[in-house]
Write a protein that holds these residues in place. Structure first.
Motif, PDB file in Angstrom:
ATOM      1  N   SER A  14       0.811  -1.217   0.000  1.00  0.00           N
ATOM      2  CA  SER A  14       0.000   0.000   0.000  1.00  0.00           C
ATOM      3  C   SER A  14       0.848   1.272   0.000  1.00  0.00           C
ATOM      4  CB  SER A  14      -0.917   0.015   1.230  1.00  0.00           C
ATOM      5  OG  SER A  14      -0.146  -0.044   2.428  1.00  0.00           O
ATOM      6  N   ALA A  15       2.156   1.147   0.205  1.00  0.00           N
ATOM      7  CA  ALA A  15       3.035   2.315   0.196  1.00  0.00           C
ATOM      8  C   ALA A  15       3.022   2.969  -1.180  1.00  0.00           C
ATOM      9  CB  ALA A  15       4.452   1.910   0.575  1.00  0.00           C
ATOM     10  N   SER A  16       3.148   4.271  -1.209  1.00  0.00           N
ATOM     11  CA  SER A  16       3.217   4.992  -2.483  1.00  0.00           C
ATOM     12  C   SER A  16       4.580   4.775  -3.129  1.00  0.00           C
ATOM     13  CB  SER A  16       3.004   6.489  -2.251  1.00  0.00           C
ATOM     14  OG  SER A  16       4.099   7.037  -1.536  1.00  0.00           O
ATOM     15  N   GLU A  17       4.692   5.124  -4.410  1.00  0.00           N
ATOM     16  CA  GLU A  17       5.976   4.981  -5.088  1.00  0.00           C
ATOM     17  C   GLU A  17       7.047   5.820  -4.399  1.00  0.00           C
ATOM     18  OE1 GLU A  17       5.679   5.639  -9.256  1.00  0.00           O
ATOM     19  OE2 GLU A  17       4.322   3.950  -9.585  1.00  0.00           O
ATOM     20  N   ALA A  18       6.691   7.025  -3.993  1.00  0.00           N
ATOM     21  CA  ALA A  18       7.658   7.879  -3.296  1.00  0.00           C
ATOM     22  C   ALA A  18       8.098   7.244  -1.991  1.00  0.00           C
ATOM     23  CB  ALA A  18       7.042   9.255  -3.043  1.00  0.00           C
ATOM     24  N   GLU A  19       7.176   6.604  -1.280  1.00  0.00           N
ATOM     25  CA  GLU A  19       7.518   5.952  -0.019  1.00  0.00           C
ATOM     26  C   GLU A  19       8.419   4.737  -0.266  1.00  0.00           C
ATOM     27  OE1 GLU A  19       3.560   6.987   2.675  1.00  0.00           O
ATOM     28  OE2 GLU A  19       3.493   5.300   1.253  1.00  0.00           O
ATOM     29  N   ILE A  20       8.142   3.987  -1.322  1.00  0.00           N
ATOM     30  CA  ILE A  20       8.974   2.824  -1.649  1.00  0.00           C
ATOM     31  C   ILE A  20      10.384   3.267  -1.990  1.00  0.00           C
ATOM     32  CG2 ILE A  20       9.321   0.970  -3.323  1.00  0.00           C
ATOM     33  CD1 ILE A  20       6.256   0.722  -3.485  1.00  0.00           C
ATOM     34  N   THR A  21      10.501   4.327  -2.791  1.00  0.00           N
ATOM     35  CA  THR A  21      11.819   4.851  -3.152  1.00  0.00           C
ATOM     36  C   THR A  21      12.580   5.292  -1.906  1.00  0.00           C
ATOM     37  OG1 THR A  21      11.094   5.544  -5.354  1.00  0.00           O
ATOM     38  CG2 THR A  21      13.029   6.652  -4.444  1.00  0.00           C
ATOM     39  N   ALA A  22      11.912   6.030  -1.027  1.00  0.00           N
ATOM     40  CA  ALA A  22      12.557   6.509   0.192  1.00  0.00           C
ATOM     41  C   ALA A  22      12.936   5.350   1.106  1.00  0.00           C
ATOM     42  CB  ALA A  22      11.629   7.478   0.915  1.00  0.00           C
ATOM     43  N   ARG A  23      12.075   4.351   1.176  1.00  0.00           N
ATOM     44  CA  ARG A  23      12.343   3.191   2.035  1.00  0.00           C
ATOM     45  C   ARG A  23      13.546   2.407   1.494  1.00  0.00           C
ATOM     46  NH1 ARG A  23      11.498   2.325   7.274  1.00  0.00           N
ATOM     47  NH2 ARG A  23      10.365   0.417   7.816  1.00  0.00           N
ATOM     48  N   THR A  24      13.665   2.329   0.186  1.00  0.00           N
ATOM     49  CA  THR A  24      14.826   1.669  -0.420  1.00  0.00           C
ATOM     50  C   THR A  24      16.105   2.413  -0.065  1.00  0.00           C
ATOM     51  OG1 THR A  24      13.468   0.893  -2.278  1.00  0.00           O
ATOM     52  CG2 THR A  24      15.853   0.879  -2.582  1.00  0.00           C
ATOM     53  N   GLU A  25      16.076   3.723  -0.202  1.00  0.00           N
ATOM     54  CA  GLU A  25      17.237   4.533   0.178  1.00  0.00           C
ATOM     55  C   GLU A  25      17.591   4.311   1.642  1.00  0.00           C
ATOM     56  OE1 GLU A  25      17.770   8.617  -1.688  1.00  0.00           O
ATOM     57  OE2 GLU A  25      15.585   8.373  -1.772  1.00  0.00           O
ATOM     58  N   GLU A  26      16.584   4.223   2.492  1.00  0.00           N
ATOM     59  CA  GLU A  26      16.826   4.009   3.914  1.00  0.00           C
ATOM     60  C   GLU A  26      17.504   2.671   4.153  1.00  0.00           C
ATOM     61  OE1 GLU A  26      14.320   3.617   8.135  1.00  0.00           O
ATOM     62  OE2 GLU A  26      13.275   4.159   6.278  1.00  0.00           O
ATOM     63  N   ALA A  27      17.029   1.634   3.480  1.00  0.00           N
ATOM     64  CA  ALA A  27      17.610   0.302   3.647  1.00  0.00           C
ATOM     65  C   ALA A  27      19.073   0.297   3.217  1.00  0.00           C
ATOM     66  CB  ALA A  27      16.813  -0.725   2.845  1.00  0.00           C
ATOM     67  N   ILE A  28      19.371   0.956   2.114  1.00  0.00           N
ATOM     68  CA  ILE A  28      20.751   1.021   1.626  1.00  0.00           C
ATOM     69  C   ILE A  28      21.608   1.819   2.599  1.00  0.00           C
ATOM     70  CG2 ILE A  28      22.219   1.915  -0.225  1.00  0.00           C
ATOM     71  CD1 ILE A  28      19.837   1.355  -2.146  1.00  0.00           C
ATOM     72  N   GLY A  29      21.068   2.934   3.097  1.00  0.00           N
ATOM     73  CA  GLY A  29      21.812   3.758   4.036  1.00  0.00           C
ATOM     74  C   GLY A  29      22.151   3.038   5.319  1.00  0.00           C
ATOM     75  N   MET A  30      21.279   2.158   5.774  1.00  0.00           N
ATOM     76  CA  MET A  30      21.529   1.413   7.017  1.00  0.00           C
ATOM     77  C   MET A  30      22.743   0.508   6.893  1.00  0.00           C
ATOM     78  SD  MET A  30      17.630   0.386   8.123  1.00  0.00           S
ATOM     79  CE  MET A  30      18.150  -0.645   9.484  1.00  0.00           C
ATOM     80  N   VAL A  31      22.957  -0.036   5.712  1.00  0.00           N
ATOM     81  CA  VAL A  31      24.103  -0.933   5.509  1.00  0.00           C
ATOM     82  C   VAL A  31      25.403  -0.142   5.596  1.00  0.00           C
ATOM     83  CG1 VAL A  31      25.216  -2.511   3.876  1.00  0.00           C
ATOM     84  CG2 VAL A  31      22.719  -2.519   4.126  1.00  0.00           C
ATOM     85  N   GLY A  32      25.391   1.086   5.051  1.00  0.00           N
ATOM     86  CA  GLY A  32      26.563   1.950   5.145  1.00  0.00           C
ATOM     87  C   GLY A  32      27.663   1.549   4.179  1.00  0.00           C
ATOM     88  N   GLY A  33      28.717   2.379   4.134  1.00  0.00           N
ATOM     89  CA  GLY A  33      29.893   2.061   3.334  1.00  0.00           C
ATOM     90  C   GLY A  33      29.726   2.222   1.844  1.00  0.00           C
ATOM     91  N   LEU A  34      28.629   2.841   1.405  1.00  0.00           N
ATOM     92  CA  LEU A  34      28.360   2.916  -0.029  1.00  0.00           C
ATOM     93  C   LEU A  34      29.427   3.743  -0.747  1.00  0.00           C
ATOM     94  CD1 LEU A  34      26.044   1.744  -1.767  1.00  0.00           C
ATOM     95  CD2 LEU A  34      25.022   4.014  -1.767  1.00  0.00           C
ATOM     96  N   ARG A  35      29.791   4.873  -0.183  1.00  0.00           N
ATOM     97  CA  ARG A  35      30.777   5.725  -0.836  1.00  0.00           C
ATOM     98  C   ARG A  35      32.100   4.989  -1.027  1.00  0.00           C
ATOM     99  NH1 ARG A  35      30.600  11.011  -1.622  1.00  0.00           N
ATOM    100  NH2 ARG A  35      28.848  11.230  -0.135  1.00  0.00           N
ATOM    101  N   GLU A  36      32.516   4.259  -0.020  1.00  0.00           N
ATOM    102  CA  GLU A  36      33.782   3.537  -0.114  1.00  0.00           C
ATOM    103  C   GLU A  36      33.713   2.422  -1.156  1.00  0.00           C
ATOM    104  OE1 GLU A  36      33.453   5.735   3.523  1.00  0.00           O
ATOM    105  OE2 GLU A  36      32.129   4.181   2.692  1.00  0.00           O
ATOM    106  N   ARG A  37      32.592   1.716  -1.214  1.00  0.00           N
ATOM    107  CA  ARG A  37      32.480   0.596  -2.154  1.00  0.00           C
ATOM    108  C   ARG A  37      32.435   1.050  -3.605  1.00  0.00           C
ATOM    109  NH1 ARG A  37      27.515  -1.775  -0.501  1.00  0.00           N
ATOM    110  NH2 ARG A  37      27.487  -0.623   1.466  1.00  0.00           N
ATOM    111  N   PHE A  38      31.978   2.271  -3.848  1.00  0.00           N
ATOM    112  CA  PHE A  38      31.898   2.752  -5.229  1.00  0.00           C
ATOM    113  C   PHE A  38      32.935   3.828  -5.542  1.00  0.00           C
ATOM    114  CE2 PHE A  38      27.832   0.709  -4.611  1.00  0.00           C
ATOM    115  CZ  PHE A  38      27.644   0.056  -5.823  1.00  0.00           C
TER     116      PHE A  38
END
Length: 400
Positions: A14-38
């Motif tokens: 039932s989440a909106s597309e904007a909410e899904i996009t934001a939730r995806t970003e949140e999940a990725i942010g929780m893992v951390g280390g993105l800047r270093e890996r790329f």
């Protein structure tokens, strides 16, 4: 060494597309280390599950393909840490990439961000790439030249049951990058009836080594990867290792990530996630993974895969017959090299059924000459001298 991290968040259909996009970003942010890996990466391949024209919606959400809003969340997260070119695509087996991409709104999505474009990885031109380290099945694979040029990979998978593999997550998602124009439709040379499929997946996981793994588990498919039963699992996963991310995904699905053939759901083939674990590509052991957010048990949605065909006894007989085909081919290879250099030979019960110039001609002959699956070929191989063999034929003797 620190444990691999996997985030697991709730995200209802039932989440909106904007909410899904934001939730995806949140999940990725929780893992951390993105800047270093790329860091220092100049071309990133982003691979969603968009390889078949099956835009099937349940409660307004994709049932069998990656939710586009999840992919957009990944793009946004990447754009926060890198200005590398991002190429998005799949290798659709129906030669309908532009149609599928358009139906899902990907061209418009890509246009919203700098240096992001869509590619049909099934069209070519293709180049042969070498698998580093110790490949399980083939030492080399044909891929679109831009995949060979990329220096980072992101797998954005759809959570689904899979009839012959048990489940499809981030590692299985990479299989869609292999070109059907070379391997047959749908990649039947790699998707054979014996042992290749799960082992090929491990080879591809080794080659691509995804730096980021995301799983769309919002609306999912139970019982099978296509035409499966829609089920709202309502989760998103992100991780820094494909094996560990898939392990958590399997736990959410109620599967044992270290389970294997012939136990549920692996009725017919080895568990590719366990094979990758054993190959040292990451850990699938739940005790060695740091899960952030929800616990898998709290969001578990038991999946089920029903066996088909005639059961494990028939499968074992098929494997033994396939082994005989491989043994026969190796014993008579010199003669076959002399008579059929470079051609594709197809066997059943150690008997040569036919030869063909490529996999498409091979499939045409099978369709013409085979009416019952019980008479279908068991082994097909391209004829090359032993010194040029790229397949680990000894794997067949080990039973996969």
């Amino acid at each position: 060494m620190s444990k691999p991290k996997v985030s697991l968040l709730r995200c209802p259909a039932s989440a909106s597309e904007a909410e899904i996009t934001a939730r995806t970003e949140e999940a990725i942010g929780m893992v951390g280390g993105l800047r270093e890996r790329f860091a220092g990466k100049r071309k990133i391949v982003l691979k969603p599950n968009i390889g078949i024209d099956r835009v099937r919606l349940t409660q307004g959400r994709q049932t069998e393909l990656t939710e586009p809003a999840v992919t957009e969340g990944v793009i946004r997260a990447l754009r926060e840490v890198t200005d590398a070119e991002i190429i998005i695509g799949d290798a659709p087996t129906d030669d309908l990439a532009e149609t599928i991409y358009a139906k899902l709104g990907y061209p418009e999505m890509a246009a919203r961000y700098p240096k992001v474009r869509m590619v049909d990885f099934g069209k070519g031109p293709f180049v042969e790439v070498e698998v580093p380290g110790e490949p399980l099945q083939f030492s080399r694979y044909w891929l679109h030249h831009e995949l060979a040029e990329a220096d980072a990979c992101v797998s954005v998978a759809k959570m689904k049951a899979h009839r012959s593999l048990g489940c499809t997550l981030c590692i299985k998602n990479l299989f869609g990058l292999t070109p059907w124009r070379i391997y047959g439709q749908p990649r039947v040379y790699l998707h054979d009836r014996l042992i290749r499929l799960p082992r090929v997946q491990v080879d591809l996981a080794r080659y691509f080594a995804p730096a980021l793994c995301v799983v769309d588990g919002i609306m999912t498919a139970n019982h099978g990867e296509w035409h499966g039963t829609p089920i709202e699992t309502g989760v998103l996963l992100a991780g820094d290792n494909a094996v560990s991310t898939d392990s958590v995904g399997m736990q959410v699905m109620g599967f044992n990530p270290l389970g294997d053939y012939p136990s549920h759901p692996h009725w017919y083939r080895r568990n590719s996630i366990r094979l990758a674990h054993e190959a040292g590509l990451g850990t699938a052991d739940p005790s060695d993974i740091e899960v952030l957010g929800e616990e898998p048990e709290a969001v578990r949605q038991p999946f089920e895969v029903q066996p088909y065909g005639e059961g494990n006894a028939a499968r074992e007989a098929e494997l033994r017959a396939g082994q005989r085909c491989v043994e026969h081919y190796q014993e008579h290879r010199d003669r076959y090299v002399g008579d059929y250099p470079g051609r594709y030979l197809t066997f059943r019960d150690g008997v040569l059924l036919w030869d063909a110039e490529d996999m498409h001609a091979t499939q045409a002959l099978e369709k013409e000459r085979t009416t019952d699956w019980k008479d279908a070929p068991q082994f097909t191989i391209q004829v090359v001298p032993a010194a040029d063999e790229i397949e680990r034929l000894e794997s067949y003797a080990m039973g996969g």
